[in-house]
Design a protein around this motif. Structure first.
Motif, PDB file in Angstrom:
ATOM      1  N   GLN A 224       0.908  -1.261   0.190  1.00 16.64           N
ATOM      2  CA  GLN A 224       0.148  -0.041   0.253  1.00 16.64           C
ATOM      3  C   GLN A 224       0.939   1.308   0.047  1.00 16.64           C
ATOM      4  N   ASP A 225       2.102   1.260  -0.551  1.00 12.19           N
ATOM      5  CA  ASP A 225       2.867   2.172  -0.730  1.00 12.19           C
ATOM      6  C   ASP A 225       2.795   3.149  -1.953  1.00 12.19           C
ATOM      7  N   PHE A 226       3.052   4.421  -1.782  1.00  8.32           N
ATOM      8  CA  PHE A 226       2.822   5.377  -2.864  1.00  8.32           C
ATOM      9  C   PHE A 226       3.463   6.451  -2.241  1.00  8.32           C
ATOM     10  N   GLY A 227       4.532   7.140  -3.305  1.00  7.81           N
ATOM     11  CA  GLY A 227       5.422   8.191  -2.977  1.00  7.81           C
ATOM     12  C   GLY A 227       6.494   7.730  -2.010  1.00  7.81           C
ATOM     13  N   VAL A 228       7.323   8.819  -1.713  1.00  6.98           N
ATOM     14  CA  VAL A 228       8.488   8.624  -0.756  1.00  6.98           C
ATOM     15  C   VAL A 228       8.680   9.917  -0.005  1.00  6.98           C
ATOM     16  N   TYR A 229       8.972   9.823   1.226  1.00  6.20           N
ATOM     17  CA  TYR A 229       9.569  10.808   2.053  1.00  6.20           C
ATOM     18  C   TYR A 229      11.069  11.107   1.994  1.00  6.20           C
ATOM     19  N   GLY A 230      11.378  12.351   1.804  1.00  2.00           N
ATOM     20  CA  GLY A 230      12.711  12.818   1.708  1.00  2.00           C
ATOM     21  C   GLY A 230      12.855  14.001   2.710  1.00  2.00           C
ATOM     22  N   VAL A 231      14.577  14.070   3.102  1.00  3.94           N
ATOM     23  CA  VAL A 231      14.708  15.147   3.938  1.00  3.94           C
ATOM     24  C   VAL A 231      15.860  16.258   3.193  1.00  3.94           C
ATOM     25  N   VAL A 232      15.542  17.576   3.464  1.00  2.12           N
ATOM     26  CA  VAL A 232      16.329  18.339   2.812  1.00  2.12           C
ATOM     27  C   VAL A 232      17.678  18.515   3.370  1.00  2.12           C
ATOM     28  N   THR A 233      18.663  18.279   2.410  1.00  2.00           N
ATOM     29  CA  THR A 233      20.091  18.263   2.773  1.00  2.00           C
ATOM     30  C   THR A 233      20.802  19.276   2.325  1.00  2.00           C
ATOM     31  N   LYS A 234      20.316  20.394   1.296  1.00  2.00           N
ATOM     32  CA  LYS A 234      20.832  21.340   0.754  1.00  2.00           C
ATOM     33  C   LYS A 234      19.626  22.456   0.557  1.00  2.00           C
ATOM     34  N   THR A 235      19.922  23.673   1.239  1.00  3.33           N
ATOM     35  CA  THR A 235      18.995  24.743   1.316  1.00  3.33           C
ATOM     36  C   THR A 235      18.859  25.383  -0.135  1.00  3.33           C
ATOM     37  N   GLY A 236      17.691  25.631  -0.475  1.00  2.60           N
ATOM     38  CA  GLY A 236      17.713  26.104  -1.809  1.00  2.60           C
ATOM     39  C   GLY A 236      16.046  26.243  -2.309  1.00  2.60           C
ATOM     40  N   ASP A 237      15.843  26.908  -3.363  1.00  2.74           N
ATOM     41  CA  ASP A 237      14.700  27.405  -3.905  1.00  2.74           C
ATOM     42  C   ASP A 237      14.146  26.271  -4.840  1.00  2.74           C
ATOM     43  N   ILE A 238      12.678  26.036  -4.821  1.00  2.00           N
ATOM     44  CA  ILE A 238      12.024  25.304  -5.897  1.00  2.00           C
ATOM     45  C   ILE A 238      10.700  25.907  -6.548  1.00  2.00           C
ATOM     46  N   SER A 239      10.574  25.933  -7.844  1.00  2.00           N
ATOM     47  CA  SER A 239       9.486  26.493  -8.419  1.00  2.00           C
ATOM     48  C   SER A 239       8.903  25.485  -9.315  1.00  2.00           C
TER      49      SER A 239
END
Length: 247
Positions: A224-239
């Motif tokens: 019943q898995d969908f998607g993944v968890y991640g941890v920010v290891t480098k500060t930055g911007d996302i658009s």
């Protein structure tokens, strides 16, 4: 190589979602304004200010109508405006007006479950379903694969993800565990798969359970898995539209 298709935040856990076009991630922190608050039910064993298990909170897994709440954050004032198709528009300051939220959701809450009791702050770590400051990353191809299994169109919003990526093969995100994604100028280390709950069976437009997402995943893939968890290891911007690549 892929691209950012959408960015979502959920300021009050299980009580509303908001699409954003740009975010600034900070190393070791959750998605900005995501799960900053959570609604504890009357049987909860937490007073807020620190991470606590999802079993302490009112959620769409047990109250499917919550899935239909949308949110809009005023970052300057800290106020959050909520909407639901069966309720009136509500604007609150979550730091001082949690009681108004409890009263607002009462008509759509099931009567046979622990009642919502108090709006609690998350503290330093957002009230994610993981006990670390996670960001939920999903692939649009994986969503389309579930649609094909069910033979019906689904909103991606039922998965309550933070970052949606185009351009990757369905369920290839499970191969990213232990690896790092560069998205925009930020970097995120992928930690673990997300095991889904009954909340995903509810329609985010109506709050009615209308798709056996869990059965589809279990029947086709044995989990019943969908998607993944991640941890920010480098500060930055996302658009939205930024490049995403596996390092």
């Amino acid at each position: 190589m892929g691209t950012v298709a959408a960015l979502w935040r959920h300021p009050i856990k299980a009580h509303g979602r908001e699409s954003v076009g740009h975010i600034s991630l900070v190393e070791g922190q959750t998605f900005p304004w995501d799960r900053r608050w959570a609604v504890a039910h009357e049987a909860a064993k937490t007073e807020g200010g620190e991470w606590a298990s999802c079993r302490n909170f009112s959620r769409a897994a047990g109250a499917p109508a919550l899935m239909a709440i949308t949110a809009k954050v005023d970052e300057d004032s800290g106020k959050i405006t909520l909407n639901h198709p069966d309720l009136w528009e509500l604007t609150i300051d979550p730091a001082t007006q949690g009681d108004k939220l409890i009263d607002w959701v009462r008509p759509i809450m099931p009567k046979d479950r622990a009642a919502s009791a108090k709006l609690l702050p998350a503290g330093e770590v957002g009230m994610t379903d993981s006990n670390f400051p996670s960001i939920a990353i999903h692939a649009t191809a994986s969503h389309r694969a579930v649609e094909e299994l069910l033979g019906q169109s689904l909103s991606t919003e039922r998965w309550r993800g933070n970052i949606w990526l185009d351009g990757f093969e369905a369920f290839s995100e499970f191969d990213w565990i232990g690896k790092t994604l560069r998205i925009g100028t930020a970097e995120i280390e992928v930690r673990e798969r997300i095991t889904r709950c009954l909340a995903t069976t509810s329609n985010p437009d109506t709050g009615v359970r209308d798709a056996d997402t869990l059965g589809a995943l279990k029947g086709a893939y044995g989990h019943q898995d969908f998607g993944v968890y991640g941890v920010v290891t480098k500060t930055g911007d996302i658009s939205v539209g930024d490049t995403a690549e596996l390092l």
